[in-house]
Design an enzyme around this catalytic site. Sequence first.
Site, PDB file in Angstrom:
ATOM      1  CE  LYS A   1      -4.015  -1.940   0.002  1.00 13.73           C
ATOM      2  NZ  LYS A   1      -4.790  -2.387   1.150  1.00 13.73           N
TER       3      LYS A   1
ATOM      4  CD  GLN B   1      -2.789  -9.158   9.161  1.00 15.99           C
ATOM      5  OE1 GLN B   1      -3.966  -9.409   9.189  1.00 15.99           O
ATOM      6  NE2 GLN B   1      -2.319  -7.913   9.152  1.00 15.99           N
TER       7      GLN B   1
ATOM      8  CD  GLU C   1      -6.539  -3.744  16.842  1.00 19.08           C
ATOM      9  OE1 GLU C   1      -6.789  -2.717  16.198  1.00 19.08           O
ATOM     10  OE2 GLU C   1      -6.470  -4.878  16.293  1.00 19.08           O
TER      11      GLU C   1
ATOM     12  CE1 TYR D   1      -2.070   1.549   4.894  1.00 17.48           C
ATOM     13  CE2 TYR D   1      -2.940   3.651   5.675  1.00 17.48           C
ATOM     14  CZ  TYR D   1      -3.097   2.290   5.470  1.00 17.48           C
ATOM     15  OH  TYR D   1      -4.247   1.668   5.840  1.00 17.48           O
TER      16      TYR D   1
ATOM     17  CG  ASP E   1      -3.519  -6.468  14.104  1.00 19.08           C
ATOM     18  OD1 ASP E   1      -3.527  -5.244  14.309  1.00 19.08           O
ATOM     19  OD2 ASP E   1      -3.937  -7.003  13.050  1.00 19.08           O
TER      20      ASP E   1
END
Lengths: 687, 687
Positions: A276, A336, A436, A550, A407
Amino acid sequence: MISTAPPRSAAVPETTTDAGPTRPRAPRDGRARVVIENVTPLVDGGRFAVKRSVGEAVRVEADAFVDGHDKIAVAVRHRPVSAGGDAPWHETDMAPLVNDRWAGEFEVFAQGWHEFYVAAWVDRFATWRYDFGKRVAAGQDVRVDLMIGAEIVADAAANTDGEVARSLQGFSAFLRSELKDEAIEVALGGSLATLMRRHAPRRFMTETGAPVRIWVDRQKARFSAWYELFPRSASPDPGKHGTLRDVEARLDRIAAMGFDTLYLPPIHPIGRQFRKGRNNNPVAEPGDVGSPWAIGGPEGGHDAVHPDLGTLADFDRLVRAAASRDIEVAMDLAFQCSPDHPYVKQHPEWFRHRPDGTIQYAENPPKKYQDIYPFDFECDDYEALWNELLRVVLHWVDHGVRVFRVDNPHTKPFPFWEWLIAEVKKRQPGVLFLAEAFTRPKVMYRLGKLGFSQSYTYFSWRNDPYSIEKYLSEVTQSPVADFFRPNVWPNTPDILPEYLQTDARAAYVVRAVLASTLCASYGIYGPAFELMEGRPVRHGSEEYLDSEKYQLRHWDLNNPNSLEELLKRLNHTRRTNPALQHDRGLRFHASNNGAVVCYSKRHGDNAVLVAANTDPYHTQWANLSLDLEAIGVSHDQPYQMHDVLTGARYRWQGNQAVVGLDPGSTPAHVFIVRRKTRTEHDFEYFV
Amino acid sequence: MISTAPPRSAAVPETTTDAGPTRPRAPRDGRARVVIENVTPLVDGGRFAVKRSVGEAVRVEADAFVDGHDKIAVAVRHRPVSAGGDAPWHETDMAPLVNDRWAGEFEVFAQGWHEFYVAAWVDRFATWRYDFGKRVAAGQDVRVDLMIGAEIVADAAANTDGEVARSLQGFSAFLRSELKDEAIEVALGGSLATLMRRHAPRRFMTETGAPVRIWVDRQKARFSAWYELFPRSASPDPGKHGTLRDVEARLDRIAAMGFDTLYLPPIHPIGRQFRKGRNNNPVAEPGDVGSPWAIGGPEGGHDAVHPDLGTLADFDRLVRAAASRDIEVAMDLAFQCSPDHPYVKQHPEWFRHRPDGTIQYAENPPKKYQDIYPFDFECDDYEALWNELLRVVLHWVDHGVRVFRVDNPHTKPFPFWEWLIAEVKKRQPGVLFLAEAFTRPKVMYRLGKLGFSQSYTYFSWRNDPYSIEKYLSEVTQSPVADFFRPNVWPNTPDILPEYLQTDARAAYVVRAVLASTLCASYGIYGPAFELMEGRPVRHGSEEYLDSEKYQLRHWDLNNPNSLEELLKRLNHTRRTNPALQHDRGLRFHASNNGAVVCYSKRHGDNAVLVAANTDPYHTQWANLSLDLEAIGVSHDQPYQMHDVLTGARYRWQGNQAVVGLDPGSTPAHVFIVRRKTRTEHDFEYFV
């Protein structure tokens, strides 16, 4: 005569316990007449442990009663559960409240498992003594009753030995003696009652079933101040990628502000495919650094350090340097992968595959997150996957990490977390996990039950007094407080609430005051918070403009508007006031102005009262109606309210008070409640 | 890699269930991702059965959710528990409410044990279909997604056979076909969804633990109208000792009033020693008949009939004669003895002995009840005692008794009642027990949990609207209603409440209206009630003057002031309105006059609304704010209120209404709510 024996009918469920989790015991004697019901604390009938931290009290309550008019005795028996063998049970008397409810309290001093159960029995001597008193008062002939009492005492004597037995034999003989008046006095006296309470046999005692389990965490689980920063923005040079060494250089500032937990977003290598760009642009420009949550690249995965941040050795240095300032480094666990994560090649079986041969990326249709591959926790090889993720956690535990921020745990299976947390705590019981999960309430509560030590909350969106009172009352009081520990954040990298999308300094001040005083655990995402970064990426969004998620950011830490001083003062107040280190003592007080919230916290003698104006633009006056018992002062004595933010001291008396809260100068009071005392020379002062 | 396998850690309690009572099952698969919590109804975590009656609905609710965004399916599985073998499970879908709560409902049609549990699983097809719809709406390319759908459907086809399998195979093939638009339509259509909900495999399903047990009683447990009378006062001749034959002669009057249960105080021989005289005089005069609760004499004990009342054959006749009028005879169970009871000689070991050799009589120091010997339920021979008492109950069951009113059950051990009731129901499941325990709330509730079918309540002392609403709401709604069935009495031989110590007829009328319409089960002690006997033995006492407990009374049944007509009308209204035969549908409505209570009951289409003036001396006007949903009418349609006491019909619309209640004429309205309907000729009328 029907030959059926009394023991329980098959038509009735075959449990033999009256409360709490069920575990078959020996068949209950039909003469175990005392009933115990509704034992608290208890989480989901015993399916999950009750949570406490070292030094906290466990207040046990139960309904207990018996048929007829007999007096009963009720006790809670408790002990730490030692790995080696069974520790002895400690016994604490429970006392009657109202409506057949009993309560007793004990403290837990050691980290790890504890357990308790409740026992109750007919107190034959107390029953006899109570009736005897009424007979004596009515002037009845009590000769036979004294003999009955003497028998009960003799029975207890036979149940003991040594000094106690001799003493009880003596009492028994005295009750039988010819000295009736003295015998009556002895029978009704306290000495015999005390001896009998301790040493009388407990015939037909009722005990609740399997003990209730308590997991006792170290104190940090209950009391912590978190500071989050992006290491890659920590460089003193604008435009330069920050490093873990740069973070080390920030530790003094963080310690000076009084934070004890430094949370770093993922520090692992970041994927390239579908990386991203700035402001979540689906296409990255050359040089864009990507999201730290797109974990994994050729340099490694969840157990590696991003080369631009430094090395594992740098990380170890940072952990040690932080520890020397009483700061713990909290690591992000984001389970992930980016498409470039080593697992994707090594363990394709851990991901879901689409009929076209591609791997299923994360989606929330119609949105696609092609930079993220979720694990397939339902894959055939799930046990290997689970064990690998455990290995990752233990890898960081080996590198000194004792606090993890997890997360999105609500997007991975609940049984996985229950297993993982238990496995980690078996090896290192001091490891803490912050969930979270910004999701539906029952999902968040389930994660707390499963073993998460702390949880993010809805606090970020609770900005008005009514919502604050409703929500904070729910999460700080039992039964929720028995398994869920709130950790409140005014902002996070994902959440710039509308309330903070403003230039009004008072909004930030009030949110800092509320976060740090409502809950024993709170955190801020800095330096965005203390520098009052309030620009959203667009109107209607809670995403930051130019979000650090980002891109690199450079923060002017010397900005004179910084809230650094305020945070320092608040954290100092937290450290010096036990009331702010516990959540159970939170009580809200009535305010007649819908913009002004008022609450107090109390622990032992220490009480703090906060009044805050949630309107950051206008001065608001409010009449407060205080619950004086909650702050430990009486109606007939003045008390001093010492505002730690301004140093001002006010002399108040009674439960009515007026506050005027000006956003420009005093948007909130944080009062230490000082009670009057007198010196030996009768000079009064407040402590 | 750490070699520890995923199955659960030893540090976590070894239960594998998520809700409800715990019974170890096979180790849970780590992929059973759906969580089920907080299943209701459930009494004390499954320790006790849930109560229902034949034809009642069981509404099951549970929290159910899964990690992530998958759709889940939730169902309740239920069945009768047959003695012979396991009946098949019936499955009822549960539907989502709000906040992850799900609900489903089934009815129980047979007397006896039933059970249910909740199952939930990830609905792969529903998840896919939901996402697919959003992709289509967003105009995305869904070719791969159709292939995924086709795989899911093919998987279901493989799970079934015959017609269904062929149909699913067809659907799967169609999704793979080139006809994309049609495939999308089929994918999103209802036919495939319905087939898939029924036939898709339920991988990794979560089931709650041991099923929740439901005890289903015959309908009388839920709906009954009791009439109590003293047989010895039933003689038509003043001064003559009444007999069971005299009671038989009263049956027509009782049946005409509409009562279905005739409760007789103990009919056994009465002791002589320490017999109580008139008005509880400690010394009886010659000819005094004594208290029927001082049971036992030379003529026999608990299984005998008092010779002055008649014979066992007379009793059998009475039971038969009552049955022919749909009236059941309820027998008193008072487990205590007079000093003349045969047990005292035959089983001295069942009583407590004092050091002077005497038997311990009943006492509430300093009061002494020397005419009563309580049993010693803690004696060494307690099993024999229990079995003898069971024999007594079964003796009367053999003589046709199916309803028992149990005297002071709270002064006998709880385990005894649980055992006794279960033993009786094993033999004769239709036997009902009414607990006469006027004691603390938790003790009364415990007796309900243990198996008592109905319970006396505090209704007798709840005379103002606030107390009526608070108490009746508590006992008619879950969770209390799951184990406790209220039976409300305006008076009993022991309770002449202060409210009824008056000449004001309206007081009696209102109490009759309240008792008969608030609760599906109620009773009166007559003829004292319908003849409005209101004289206490002295000011400040709730005992009747010249109480039938200690003497014969002659009642003038032809007194023109009798409330017989009112009771007849009320009982007829109860029999013809299902709303009054159930308690769960009770709802209170706001009244702006503290003396006027307003409530409704509803069952299906039938609704009854009552407004009553609790002030028996003054007319009271009240504005009512009705909860229209509770009575099943809408804001925009008129409805008719048909008062069954006066026959008057009022046309109301909307939720505001005014009532004026005159104690002299209309102290209460009992309205049947009649909704407007239209004939085929468009002529409107109310039904």
